[in-house]
Design a protein around this motif. Structure first.
Motif, mmCIF file in Angstrom:
data_model
loop_
_atom_site.group_PDB
_atom_site.id
_atom_site.type_symbol
_atom_site.label_atom_id
_atom_site.label_comp_id
_atom_site.label_asym_id
_atom_site.label_seq_id
_atom_site.Cartn_x
_atom_site.Cartn_y
_atom_site.Cartn_z
ATOM 1 N N LEU A 66 0.827 -1.206 0.000
ATOM 2 C CA LEU A 66 0.000 0.000 0.000
ATOM 3 C C LEU A 66 0.862 1.258 0.000
ATOM 4 O O LEU A 66 0.551 2.235 -0.701
ATOM 5 C CB LEU A 66 -0.908 0.001 1.232
ATOM 6 C CG LEU A 66 -1.756 1.252 1.453
ATOM 7 C CD1 LEU A 66 -2.734 1.454 0.296
ATOM 8 C CD2 LEU A 66 -2.497 1.165 2.778
ATOM 9 N N LEU A 67 1.939 1.243 0.758
ATOM 10 C CA LEU A 67 2.826 2.407 0.807
ATOM 11 C C LEU A 67 3.423 2.693 -0.575
ATOM 12 O O LEU A 67 3.470 3.845 -1.024
ATOM 13 C CB LEU A 67 3.928 2.172 1.837
ATOM 14 C CG LEU A 67 4.895 3.321 2.107
ATOM 15 C CD1 LEU A 67 4.156 4.615 2.401
ATOM 16 C CD2 LEU A 67 5.806 2.958 3.272
ATOM 17 N N ALA A 68 3.860 1.636 -1.260
ATOM 18 C CA ALA A 68 4.371 1.813 -2.625
ATOM 19 C C ALA A 68 3.270 2.317 -3.546
ATOM 20 O O ALA A 68 3.490 3.205 -4.387
ATOM 21 C CB ALA A 68 4.941 0.496 -3.144
ATOM 22 N N ASP A 69 2.070 1.759 -3.382
ATOM 23 C CA ASP A 69 0.929 2.178 -4.207
ATOM 24 C C ASP A 69 0.618 3.662 -4.017
ATOM 25 O O ASP A 69 0.418 4.399 -4.984
ATOM 26 C CB ASP A 69 -0.285 1.327 -3.824
ATOM 27 C CG ASP A 69 -1.608 2.034 -4.058
ATOM 28 O OD1 ASP A 69 -1.825 2.544 -5.164
ATOM 29 O OD2 ASP A 69 -2.426 2.071 -3.123
ATOM 30 N N LEU A 70 0.585 4.121 -2.764
ATOM 31 C CA LEU A 70 0.273 5.523 -2.491
ATOM 32 C C LEU A 70 1.329 6.451 -3.082
ATOM 33 O O LEU A 70 1.008 7.517 -3.613
ATOM 34 C CB LEU A 70 0.161 5.742 -0.986
ATOM 35 C CG LEU A 70 -1.045 5.095 -0.298
ATOM 36 C CD1 LEU A 70 -0.913 5.181 1.216
ATOM 37 C CD2 LEU A 70 -2.344 5.726 -0.763
ATOM 38 N N CYS A 71 2.580 6.062 -2.975
ATOM 39 C CA CYS A 71 3.656 6.900 -3.506
ATOM 40 C C CYS A 71 3.664 6.906 -5.030
ATOM 41 O O CYS A 71 4.036 7.909 -5.656
ATOM 42 C CB CYS A 71 5.012 6.420 -2.979
ATOM 43 S SG CYS A 71 5.264 6.724 -1.209
ATOM 44 N N GLN A 72 3.267 5.783 -5.641
ATOM 45 C CA GLN A 72 3.255 5.688 -7.103
ATOM 46 C C GLN A 72 1.912 6.085 -7.711
ATOM 47 O O GLN A 72 1.811 6.252 -8.931
ATOM 48 C CB GLN A 72 3.572 4.250 -7.539
ATOM 49 C CG GLN A 72 4.947 3.756 -7.166
ATOM 50 C CD GLN A 72 5.165 2.314 -7.630
ATOM 51 O OE1 GLN A 72 4.494 1.826 -8.542
ATOM 52 N NE2 GLN A 72 6.107 1.638 -7.011
ATOM 53 N N ASP A 73 0.882 6.188 -6.859
ATOM 54 C CA ASP A 73 -0.491 6.461 -7.312
ATOM 55 C C ASP A 73 -0.945 5.389 -8.298
ATOM 56 O O ASP A 73 -1.421 5.667 -9.402
ATOM 57 C CB ASP A 73 -0.586 7.849 -7.948
ATOM 58 C CG ASP A 73 -2.038 8.286 -8.153
ATOM 59 O OD1 ASP A 73 -2.924 7.736 -7.470
ATOM 60 O OD2 ASP A 73 -2.284 9.172 -8.989
ATOM 61 N N ARG A 74 -0.804 4.132 -7.866
ATOM 62 C CA ARG A 74 -1.211 2.990 -8.680
ATOM 63 C C ARG A 74 -2.058 2.045 -7.839
ATOM 64 O O ARG A 74 -2.179 2.203 -6.620
ATOM 65 C CB ARG A 74 0.016 2.248 -9.215
ATOM 66 C CG ARG A 74 0.930 3.109 -10.076
ATOM 67 C CD ARG A 74 2.206 2.343 -10.413
ATOM 68 N NE ARG A 74 1.941 1.214 -11.301
ATOM 69 C CZ ARG A 74 2.727 0.142 -11.373
ATOM 70 N NH1 ARG A 74 3.792 0.029 -10.593
ATOM 71 N NH2 ARG A 74 2.451 -0.821 -12.226
ATOM 72 N N ASP A 75 -2.616 1.035 -8.470
ATOM 73 C CA ASP A 75 -3.416 0.043 -7.770
ATOM 74 C C ASP A 75 -2.503 -0.915 -7.007
ATOM 75 O O ASP A 75 -1.520 -1.414 -7.567
ATOM 76 C CB ASP A 75 -4.263 -0.748 -8.778
ATOM 77 C CG ASP A 75 -5.110 -1.800 -8.087
ATOM 78 O OD1 ASP A 75 -6.125 -1.432 -7.490
ATOM 79 O OD2 ASP A 75 -4.730 -2.997 -8.133
ATOM 80 N N PRO A 76 -2.792 -1.201 -5.715
ATOM 81 C CA PRO A 76 -1.895 -2.062 -4.932
ATOM 82 C C PRO A 76 -1.808 -3.488 -5.472
ATOM 83 O O PRO A 76 -0.758 -4.133 -5.356
ATOM 84 C CB PRO A 76 -2.506 -2.033 -3.530
ATOM 85 C CG PRO A 76 -3.918 -1.602 -3.719
ATOM 86 C CD PRO A 76 -3.904 -0.685 -4.901
ATOM 87 N N HIS A 77 -2.880 -3.990 -6.061
ATOM 88 C CA HIS A 77 -2.828 -5.349 -6.627
ATOM 89 C C HIS A 77 -1.851 -5.405 -7.799
ATOM 90 O O HIS A 77 -1.133 -6.392 -7.970
ATOM 91 C CB HIS A 77 -4.221 -5.784 -7.078
ATOM 92 C CG HIS A 77 -5.205 -5.915 -5.962
ATOM 93 N ND1 HIS A 77 -5.208 -6.988 -5.101
ATOM 94 C CD2 HIS A 77 -6.198 -5.084 -5.546
ATOM 95 C CE1 HIS A 77 -6.177 -6.839 -4.207
ATOM 96 N NE2 HIS A 77 -6.790 -5.689 -4.464
ATOM 97 N N THR A 78 -1.810 -4.331 -8.576
ATOM 98 C CA THR A 78 -0.862 -4.275 -9.700
ATOM 99 C C THR A 78 0.574 -4.231 -9.194
ATOM 100 O O THR A 78 1.464 -4.919 -9.723
ATOM 101 C CB THR A 78 -1.146 -3.043 -10.574
ATOM 102 O OG1 THR A 78 -2.494 -3.116 -11.062
ATOM 103 C CG2 THR A 78 -0.186 -2.963 -11.749
ATOM 104 N N VAL A 79 0.807 -3.429 -8.164
ATOM 105 C CA VAL A 79 2.142 -3.339 -7.574
ATOM 106 C C VAL A 79 2.586 -4.708 -7.063
ATOM 107 O O VAL A 79 3.711 -5.157 -7.318
ATOM 108 C CB VAL A 79 2.173 -2.296 -6.433
ATOM 109 C CG1 VAL A 79 3.526 -2.326 -5.727
ATOM 110 C CG2 VAL A 79 1.877 -0.905 -6.978
ATOM 111 N N ALA A 80 1.685 -5.390 -6.339
ATOM 112 C CA ALA A 80 2.021 -6.711 -5.788
ATOM 113 C C ALA A 80 2.302 -7.715 -6.893
ATOM 114 O O ALA A 80 3.255 -8.501 -6.804
ATOM 115 C CB ALA A 80 0.878 -7.205 -4.896
ATOM 116 N N ALA A 81 1.485 -7.684 -7.951
ATOM 117 C CA ALA A 81 1.658 -8.641 -9.049
ATOM 118 C C ALA A 81 2.995 -8.437 -9.755
ATOM 119 O O ALA A 81 3.640 -9.409 -10.176
ATOM 120 C CB ALA A 81 0.510 -8.499 -10.047
#
Length: 344
Positions: free
Chosen positions: A262-277
């Protein structure tokens, strides 16, 4: 709106803000116990900047003497106060439009405390879950009266300027409800003086600290906005994860791993599922590298602005002095209204 959930009320408020942002006066703030961290930024600070830019009127209180609610002394108080001002301005608060002030510089705030305390019961204060949590995490062996009455201090901070909107994280909703109770009961008993302020929830979920618990300045588990790249990397490297190598975003079953995603998602402004995948089977090491890079890139412009601001203490003090003057003018008028209402 009274029977709606906080989330539903916030959605309705967002529609009203979009239609007429100038109708809203916001009060918010932070205790000067250290630098603001990413939990503050995504929980409420980003909302303050957004709302100010939309056209709402913004007041930010720095409740300096309330530092001793959960500790015995207020160490380095002036430095922490000026550091908060630097954090605010670096994050995007416009000091020419916002009123930023110290609680201790506005005596009328404390004079509002006495009538406000008469409007809440000991039972209501003792049941406040946020106070219970803060007591459990405090550095004191026993609970002071200041800690116990902290929600009423906040009510005075909010109501003195007749704020009608308070951006908060979900964990602060019990404090906000005390403020609403104080406003309603004062108006019922003495005549309408105060608006009943609404809580505006951040769209960001609650961020955990590097130890897997609530992120907090006093808990040693937070990434400060002012932290350098190396310190940020060190803090994230020691963050708690789990034993599964595949990285997924499942907040209910994998809270620590999901918090980093979630922290990476918030900083990148992306979907957390995409970041995890994208991290996939890279494991905790790959996850922490992505988070570190994301946080450092996100914070770089804020850090650059803050470095310049903290080097100009005269400017920071001028911002506070101007805010203190305006807050005193408003607080004195409100206190006069309160006395008149109670005397009539």
């Amino acid at each position: 709106m009274e029977t709606a959930t906080p989330e539903a009320r916030s959605r309705e408020l967002e529609e009203r803000i979009a239609a007429d942002p100038a109708a809203f006066r916001i009060l918010t703030g932070d205790r000067p116990t250290g630098p603001l961290h990413l939990g503050h930024y995504f929980g409420t600070l980003a909302n303050r900047v957004r709302l100010q830019r939309a056209g709402a009127e913004l007041f930010i209180v720095i409740p300096d003497y309330q530092v001793i609610t959960d500790r015995d002394v207020a160490d380095h108080l002036t430095a922490h106060v000026e550091g908060l001002v630097a954090d605010y301005l670096a994050a995007g608060i416009d000091p020419s439009a916002a009123t930023i002030f110290r609680h201790s510089a506005v005596p009328a705030l404390n004079q509002l405390m006495l009538p406000f305390l008469s409007l809440v019961t000991v039972g209501e204060l003792s049941r406040n879950p946020t106070v219970k949590d803060e007591i459990a995490a405090s550095r004191q062996a026993s609970v002071s009266g200041l800690m116990f009455t902290y929600p009423v201090h906040q009510a005075a901070d909010i109501l003195f300027c007749k704020a009608n909107l308070v951006p908060v994280g979900k964990d602060q909703l019990p404090h906000q409800e005390i403020t609403r109770t104080v406003a309603r009961r004062f108006n019922d008993r003495y005549g309408t003086v105060f608006p009943v302020p609404e809580a505006l929830l951040s769209a960001a979920p609650l961020l955990l600290g590097t130890d897997g618990h609530k992120m907090g300045k006093s808990r040693g588990n937070a990434i400060a906005l002012s932290a350098g790249p190396d310190e940020t990397a060190r803090l994230i490297k020691r963050a708690v994860t789990d034993t599964e190598r595949q990285i997924t975003y499942e907040p209910e079953t994998r809270p620590q791993v999901s918090n980093l995603v979630l922290l990476a998602d918030l900083c990148q402004d992306r979907d957390p599922h995409t970041v995890a995948a994208e991290i996939g089977s890279g494991g905790a090491s790959a996850l922490k590298k992505v988070v570190t890079d994301s946080v450092n890139e996100f914070l770089h412009p804020i850090r650059t602005r803050r470095t310049a601001l903290i080097a100009d203490r005269t400017h920071l003090r001028r911002v506070l002095a101007e805010g203190n003057t305006r807050a005193n003018e408003i607080a004195d008028r409100t206190l006069h209204e309160v006395r008149t209402a109670m005397d009539s």
